[in-house]
Design a protein around this motif. Structure first.
Motif, PDB file in Angstrom:
ATOM      1  N   LEU A 171       0.832  -1.204   0.000  1.00  0.00           N
ATOM      2  CA  LEU A 171       0.000   0.000   0.000  1.00  0.00           C
ATOM      3  C   LEU A 171       0.872   1.262   0.000  1.00  0.00           C
ATOM      4  N   GLU A 172       1.927   1.240   0.815  1.00  0.00           N
ATOM      5  CA  GLU A 172       2.838   2.377   0.862  1.00  0.00           C
ATOM      6  C   GLU A 172       3.521   2.572  -0.493  1.00  0.00           C
ATOM      7  N   GLY A 173       3.855   1.452  -1.132  1.00  0.00           N
ATOM      8  CA  GLY A 173       4.434   1.531  -2.470  1.00  0.00           C
ATOM      9  C   GLY A 173       3.494   2.193  -3.453  1.00  0.00           C
ATOM     10  N   GLN A 174       2.200   1.857  -3.378  1.00  0.00           N
ATOM     11  CA  GLN A 174       1.213   2.477  -4.262  1.00  0.00           C
ATOM     12  C   GLN A 174       1.139   3.982  -4.032  1.00  0.00           C
ATOM     13  N   LYS A 175       1.175   4.383  -2.755  1.00  0.00           N
ATOM     14  CA  LYS A 175       1.088   5.803  -2.427  1.00  0.00           C
ATOM     15  C   LYS A 175       2.290   6.567  -2.983  1.00  0.00           C
ATOM     16  N   GLN A 176       3.468   5.955  -2.896  1.00  0.00           N
ATOM     17  CA  GLN A 176       4.673   6.631  -3.394  1.00  0.00           C
ATOM     18  C   GLN A 176       4.670   6.729  -4.917  1.00  0.00           C
ATOM     19  N   MET A 177       4.084   5.705  -5.563  1.00  0.00           N
ATOM     20  CA  MET A 177       4.040   5.709  -7.031  1.00  0.00           C
ATOM     21  C   MET A 177       3.218   6.870  -7.576  1.00  0.00           C
ATOM     22  N   LYS A 178       2.329   7.412  -6.744  1.00  0.00           N
ATOM     23  CA  LYS A 178       1.497   8.525  -7.188  1.00  0.00           C
ATOM     24  C   LYS A 178       2.238   9.864  -7.117  1.00  0.00           C
TER      25      LYS A 178
ATOM     26  N   ASN B 248       8.942  11.513  -8.974  1.00  0.00           N
ATOM     27  CA  ASN B 248      10.130  10.760  -8.574  1.00  0.00           C
ATOM     28  C   ASN B 248      10.911  11.433  -7.460  1.00  0.00           C
ATOM     29  N   GLU B 249      11.071  12.757  -7.579  1.00  0.00           N
ATOM     30  CA  GLU B 249      11.916  13.462  -6.607  1.00  0.00           C
ATOM     31  C   GLU B 249      11.278  13.564  -5.226  1.00  0.00           C
TER      32      GLU B 249
ATOM     33  N   MET C 134       5.345 -12.381  -1.134  1.00  0.00           N
ATOM     34  CA  MET C 134       6.539 -11.923  -0.427  1.00  0.00           C
ATOM     35  C   MET C 134       7.728 -11.813  -1.382  1.00  0.00           C
ATOM     36  N   SER C 135       7.791 -12.718  -2.355  1.00  0.00           N
ATOM     37  CA  SER C 135       8.862 -12.641  -3.360  1.00  0.00           C
ATOM     38  C   SER C 135       8.693 -11.401  -4.226  1.00  0.00           C
ATOM     39  N   VAL C 136       7.432 -11.102  -4.584  1.00  0.00           N
ATOM     40  CA  VAL C 136       7.149  -9.897  -5.366  1.00  0.00           C
ATOM     41  C   VAL C 136       7.549  -8.656  -4.577  1.00  0.00           C
ATOM     42  N   LEU C 137       7.189  -8.643  -3.293  1.00  0.00           N
ATOM     43  CA  LEU C 137       7.507  -7.495  -2.452  1.00  0.00           C
ATOM     44  C   LEU C 137       9.026  -7.307  -2.334  1.00  0.00           C
ATOM     45  N   GLU C 138       9.744  -8.425  -2.181  1.00  0.00           N
ATOM     46  CA  GLU C 138      11.203  -8.352  -2.073  1.00  0.00           C
ATOM     47  C   GLU C 138      11.806  -7.706  -3.326  1.00  0.00           C
ATOM     48  N   LYS C 139      11.275  -8.057  -4.482  1.00  0.00           N
ATOM     49  CA  LYS C 139      11.771  -7.479  -5.735  1.00  0.00           C
ATOM     50  C   LYS C 139      11.451  -5.979  -5.803  1.00  0.00           C
ATOM     51  N   ASP C 140      10.264  -5.587  -5.310  1.00  0.00           N
ATOM     52  CA  ASP C 140       9.902  -4.168  -5.298  1.00  0.00           C
ATOM     53  C   ASP C 140      10.862  -3.371  -4.417  1.00  0.00           C
ATOM     54  N   ILE C 141      11.201  -3.936  -3.278  1.00  0.00           N
ATOM     55  CA  ILE C 141      12.131  -3.264  -2.366  1.00  0.00           C
ATOM     56  C   ILE C 141      13.510  -3.138  -3.017  1.00  0.00           C
ATOM     57  N   GLN C 142      13.938  -4.187  -3.701  1.00  0.00           N
ATOM     58  CA  GLN C 142      15.247  -4.152  -4.358  1.00  0.00           C
ATOM     59  C   GLN C 142      15.264  -3.072  -5.449  1.00  0.00           C
ATOM     60  N   ARG C 143      14.159  -2.929  -6.191  1.00  0.00           N
ATOM     61  CA  ARG C 143      14.099  -1.897  -7.227  1.00  0.00           C
ATOM     62  C   ARG C 143      14.192  -0.505  -6.608  1.00  0.00           C
ATOM     63  N   ALA C 144      13.550  -0.352  -5.432  1.00  0.00           N
ATOM     64  CA  ALA C 144      13.627   0.936  -4.744  1.00  0.00           C
ATOM     65  C   ALA C 144      15.063   1.235  -4.320  1.00  0.00           C
ATOM     66  N   LYS C 145      15.749   0.198  -3.865  1.00  0.00           N
ATOM     67  CA  LYS C 145      17.155   0.380  -3.488  1.00  0.00           C
ATOM     68  C   LYS C 145      17.999   0.703  -4.713  1.00  0.00           C
ATOM     69  N   ASP C 146      17.724  -0.005  -5.812  1.00  0.00           N
ATOM     70  CA  ASP C 146      18.472   0.257  -7.049  1.00  0.00           C
ATOM     71  C   ASP C 146      18.239   1.681  -7.539  1.00  0.00           C
ATOM     72  N   GLY C 147      17.060   2.183  -7.304  1.00  0.00           N
ATOM     73  CA  GLY C 147      16.741   3.545  -7.728  1.00  0.00           C
ATOM     74  C   GLY C 147      17.195   4.602  -6.740  1.00  0.00           C
ATOM     75  N   LYS C 148      17.929   4.174  -5.701  1.00  0.00           N
ATOM     76  CA  LYS C 148      18.490   5.078  -4.696  1.00  0.00           C
ATOM     77  C   LYS C 148      17.416   5.761  -3.842  1.00  0.00           C
ATOM     78  N   TRP C 149      16.176   5.180  -3.827  1.00  0.00           N
ATOM     79  CA  TRP C 149      15.152   5.717  -2.933  1.00  0.00           C
ATOM     80  C   TRP C 149      15.316   5.169  -1.510  1.00  0.00           C
ATOM     81  N   ILE C 150      16.083   4.069  -1.391  1.00  0.00           N
ATOM     82  CA  ILE C 150      16.413   3.497  -0.091  1.00  0.00           C
ATOM     83  C   ILE C 150      17.912   3.264  -0.070  1.00  0.00           C
ATOM     84  N   ASN C 151      18.554   3.656   1.015  1.00  0.00           N
ATOM     85  CA  ASN C 151      19.999   3.419   1.121  1.00  0.00           C
ATOM     86  C   ASN C 151      20.280   1.951   1.412  1.00  0.00           C
TER      87      ASN C 151
END
Length: 704
Positions: free
Chosen positions: A648-655, A658-659, A687-704
């Motif tokens: 749900l938090e991911g959906q909110k951020q997608m709206k 980017n900055e 859970m596997s899907v969620l893990e991939k979403d988190i990794q993409r966020a890290k790759d995009g430098k949105w998470i350290n």
């Protein structure tokens, strides 16, 4: 006034002052010989000068009743008069209502019966003892749940002339308790005893609980005339009746009655669950004219003893079933026709009433009036506490309220106690009905192994009941034991079952074989033919499941929308309908039904998650998040909540642009979900899907 530490009559040491009651100052003291706490009450001056008080006090000392305090002593010391009574532990009903709010009928009815017994005891004394100050503050709710009526006005035992000199408790004292019209007008601020008489107006008000009622704000001619002839006449037994009625009114509604009697809405106008019989009794108790009330405690007790007879459903049902009742009576009385002794006649009458009551209780259950049924069943048990049939009725009532844990707990206590006698083969067979209902409760809770055990035990108690075999087969099928299930169904078919059971058996066979279209057809026929609530409930569950397996959500929704309007509709059917809407992607209607299920007591984790998903699908992300946060508080060990919060938090951020995106909250939810997920041992693709979403966020430098 007496001082702390002072010892009266070399026996009672004063500990502290408790307050001032209707008859005088009250102290807590220690009975030095018995080593118990007692209450010492100093009688007000107006009660002094009574001749031969010590000899007259023997009347009070002889009082011995479960719901009254014991009177130990009556003292005259230095011209002062004191009574010594039991110290009653607990909370008075005024504080109880202020603390907990108004109480439900089942509790209050039990207390009312106890208080009616106490009044019957007092009023049947010679001379009659008038309490004179019944109000919530003078009724103690003891730690064991029973009631004690305290602080009765002892001066009323001795001198009828004192019956105009009693204290007034506003709202709970009847009009005759006021000494005269001037006193009444002054104490109540009454200015309209003769103003606008006959000009009755009504307004709708809302109490503190949000319940509405009608207020009669102007006195009418009849009420005015009753007050004119009643105020100042002095109290008697009927005054206690009014005060107790007003007290019950307060405890049931949470609203204190007014001494402007015409302003009190009848208790029937409040939005509370109250049986017709109980409403009738309270209305009669609070009649303004003493002649229209119960005339004493004995009459009141008799009314409560026969409360079910005041319900119109009882009267009409008894009339409609007179032939059935006559035949049932013959069965009970067969073989004793020549016995005419008084004791046996009484037993006959009690048995007739017992059977009648259970017939009425069964009717109430079938109409969904479960509270009324409970009252009638308890009355039947009171008459015949060792007969098994009432225990069967109560187990059935609990089952129909969908209190499945309650069915199992009650059934086990009744069977293992045992609470009833098993003297005949019929008693043994009837006990099988309790075990059978326990099996159905386990079945509804999807604990099929326990259900199988119960059905097997029921069959051992009664091998002639085809319903037992029918439901035993259903439980075996649910366990995966199809071969034994089919054999069991064949045994049931040979036992001369009705059309409804036959259709149900055919439906269950088709269901076991996976022919869901045929199963749905036969379950529908079973519902058309049956009046058995268990068959109806089982058919609804299976039929809904059949439509679901067929992906026929339209038929499922049409069926369930019609069924939930029926009086015997189960709570589960609301959840079935919610799920059907959900599967049909009608998320607005699904959310409404999921919420209705939760409001009716559904605490299932899945219901909360599904409700959140509905709001998510409708784009109401804040609502979805609030539901999940509340669910996390109630189910902190479930990883799914944090998984969904992360998505749900991911959906909110997608709206967001980017900055402006910030995925740290999403990552926090993911980390909590991951820990709980690993502990659960579950396998979850999401859970596997969620893990991939988190990794993409890290790759995009949105998470350290």
């Amino acid at each position: 006034m007496i001082r702390q530490g002072e010892i009266l009559n070399n026996t009672y040491q004063i500990l502290d002052e408790l307050g001032s009651g209707g008859g005088g100052i009250i102290y807590r003291a220690r009975h030095l010989r018995l080593n118990i706490d007692v209450v010492v009450k100093q009688v007000k001056d107006e009660a002094k000068g009574v001749q031969s008080v010590i000899s007259e006090a023997d009347v009070l000392k002889r009082l011995h009743h479960t719901y009254l305090p014991r009177v130990y002593d009556f003292l005259e010391i230095d011209g002062e008069i004191y009574t010594v009574m039991d110290f009653i532990a607990g909370m008075d009903l005024r504080k109880a209502v202020q603390t907990n709010g108004y109480y439900p009928q089942d509790l209050v009815l039990n207390w009312a019966r106890q208080l009616a017994e106490a009044l019957s005891y007092l009023h049947s004394s010679e001379p009659p003892i008038i309490h004179g100050d019944i109000k919530p503050a003078n009724i103690m709710l003891q730690p064991d749940g029973s009631i004690c009526l305290i602080d009765f006005n002892v001066s009323l035992v001795f001198d009828e002339n004192k019956r105009k000199l009693t204290s007034i408790s506003e709202g709970f004292s009847p009009p005759e308790q006021y000494r005269n019209k001037m006193m009444y007008d002054k104490m109540t601020g009454n200015t309209q005893s003769r103003v606008n008489a006959g000009n009755l107006t009504q307004n709708v008000f809302t109490d503190n609980s949000g319940r509405s009622y009608t207020d009669v704000s102007t006195i009418d001619e009849e009420t005015s005339q009753i007050l004119e002839r009643t105020v100042g006449r002095g109290i008697d037994e009927r005054s206690d009746i009014y005060s107790l009625g007003a007290t019950l009114y307060y405890v049931l509604t949470g609203v204190k009655p007014s001494s402007h009697y015409w302003e009190n809405p009848p208790i029937t106008q409040y939005d509370i669950k109250l049986s017709e019989g109980f409403s009738h009794i309270i209305l009669k108790m609070m009649a303004l004219d003493p002649d229209e009330r119960y005339q004493n405690g004995m009459e009141l007790k008799a009314a409560f003893d026969n409360i079910y007879e005041l319900d119109s459903v009882y009267r009409s049902y008894r009339h409609r079933n007179s032939v059935r009742t006559f035949l049932t009576t013959l069965l009970f009385l067969g073989g004793v026709g020549l016995c005419v002794a008084g004791g046996i006649t009484m037993k006959r009458e009690t048995d007739i009433d017992y059977v009648d009551e259970l017939l009425v209780a069964d009717q109430e259950i079938s109409e969904g009036n479960y509270d009324d049924a409970e009252i009638i069943i308890k009355e039947a048990m009171r008459k015949r506490p060792k007969r098994v049939e009432a225990y069967v009725s109560e187990t059935k009532r609990l089952y129909m309220t969908e209190d499945y844990d309650g069915v199992i707990d009650y059934g086990m206590a009744a069977i293992n106690g045992p609470r009833f006698d098993v003297k005949t083969e019929e008693d043994q067979k009837s006990s099988g009905d309790i075990v059978f209902l326990m099996g159905n409760a386990y079945y509804e809770m999807e604990e099929y192994s326990d259900a199988v055990s119960c059905f097997k035990s029921a069959i051992e108690r009664n091998k002639d009941n085809g319903d037992y075999f029918r439901d035993y087969a259903a439980a075996l099928a649910k366990e995966g034991n199809l071969e034994d299930a089919l054999k069991c169904l064949e045994s049931a078919k040979k036992m001369g079952l009705g059309k409804d059971s036959i259709y149900m058996i055919e439906a269950e066979v088709s269901y076991i074989k996976g022919d869901y279209s045929k199963a749905a057809e036969d379950f529908t026929k079973a519902m058309e033919y049956t009046k058995d609530p268990i068959i109806r409930r089982r058919s609804v569950s299976f039929l809904s499941d059949c439509y679901n397996r067929l992906d026929d959500y339209t038929s499922q929704i049409q069926f369930l929308e019609k069924y939930i309007t029926q009086p015997d509709a189960s709570k589960s059917s609301v959840l079935y309908l919610a799920t059907a809407y959900f599967n049909a992607k009608q998320f607005d209607k699904a959310a409404e039904m999921f919420k209705k299920s939760i409001d009716s007591g559904d605490i299932q984790f899945e219901t909360r998650i599904n409700l959140s998903t509905c709001y998510n699908e409708m784009g109401q992300l804040d609502m979805a998040e609030n539901i999940l946060l509340e669910t996390a508080k109630d189910y902190p060990e479930r990883y799914e909540t944090y998984r969904n919060l992360a998505f749900l938090e991911g959906q909110k951020q997608m709206k967001l642009p980017n900055e402006q995106r910030n995925y740290y909250t999403m990552n926090d939810y993911y980390e909590k979900a991951k820990i709980l997920y690993q502990e659960s041992g579950a396998q979850d693709n999401d859970m596997s899907v969620l893990e991939k979403d988190i990794q993409r966020a890290k790759d995009g430098k949105w998470i350290n």
